[in-house]
Write a protein that holds these residues in place. Structure first.
Motif, mmCIF file in Angstrom:
data_model
loop_
_atom_site.group_PDB
_atom_site.id
_atom_site.type_symbol
_atom_site.label_atom_id
_atom_site.label_comp_id
_atom_site.label_asym_id
_atom_site.label_seq_id
_atom_site.Cartn_x
_atom_site.Cartn_y
_atom_site.Cartn_z
ATOM 1 N N SER A 23 47.861 29.050 11.704
ATOM 2 C CA SER A 23 49.318 29.111 11.427
ATOM 3 C C SER A 23 49.756 30.572 11.407
ATOM 4 N N ILE B 77 48.977 35.601 9.401
ATOM 5 C CA ILE B 77 48.259 34.718 10.325
ATOM 6 C C ILE B 77 47.068 34.094 9.604
ATOM 7 N N GLU B 78 46.951 32.772 9.677
ATOM 8 C CA GLU B 78 45.799 32.102 9.085
ATOM 9 C C GLU B 78 44.881 31.582 10.191
ATOM 10 N N PHE B 79 43.564 31.863 10.010
ATOM 11 C CA PHE B 79 42.582 31.470 11.019
ATOM 12 C C PHE B 79 41.584 30.491 10.419
ATOM 13 N N LYS B 80 41.068 29.595 11.290
ATOM 14 C CA LYS B 80 39.916 28.783 10.885
ATOM 15 C C LYS B 80 38.765 29.766 10.654
ATOM 16 N N ALA C 125 35.708 31.891 11.152
ATOM 17 C CA ALA C 125 35.157 32.365 12.423
ATOM 18 C C ALA C 125 34.283 33.575 12.127
ATOM 19 N N GLU D 196 41.115 30.691 17.118
ATOM 20 C CA GLU D 196 40.921 30.303 15.706
ATOM 21 C C GLU D 196 42.258 30.264 14.937
ATOM 22 N N LEU E 157 36.545 38.554 15.106
ATOM 23 C CA LEU E 157 37.950 38.186 14.860
ATOM 24 C C LEU E 157 38.770 39.431 14.527
#
Lengths: 84, 84
Positions: free
Chosen positions: A36, B45-48, B50, A33, B55
């Motif tokens: 960045s 940290i960037e996550f979609k 989820a 996931e 996570l």
């Protein structure tokens, strides 16, 4: 005691090789996931009690001129005060 | 989008050569009130979007086993959620 927390990160849009390498590593570790990653410096400075306004001005100047590179980095300062 | 801010600092009591060098530099720059300096890493940290619990577990594991050295470093994770 007064504490300054300086967070120095690459400006958004500036290529961050460390962040890119870490992003790939996180995906390989199963964190698919991950979108960045930005890697920066965190500097925690503790001061004896002092005249706050003057101290803040000096730290702001040092952060801008010595601790960060204004071309590729941005910084923010969080202040905390502890009664001793 | 979910954002994890990892702050990784030397454990208190562990000698921090970078922090010590910076402390001396700040005093020479006129910040005589400087008592202690700790220098660490900050990883954003960037996550979609989820499943959050899963996570968080994975990031906790990666932070402990890969991103920090448990012998000399401590870490904390701040979570932020942005509606897009």
């Amino acid at each position: 005691m007064i504490r300054a927390k300086l967070l120095i990160l690459p400006k958004t849009g500036v290529f961050d090789p460390q962040g890119e390498a870490l992003r790939n590593a996180l995906i390989q570790l199963g964190l698919n996931e991950t979108q960045s990653v930005r890697v920066g410096k965190d500097i925690v400075i503790e001061f004896k009690d002092a005249e706050e306004e003057k101290l803040k001005e000096k730290v702001e100047e040092v952060a801008k001129n010595f601790l960060s590179n204004p071309v590729i980095e941005q910084y923010e300062i969080e202040w905390e005060k502890e009664q001793k």
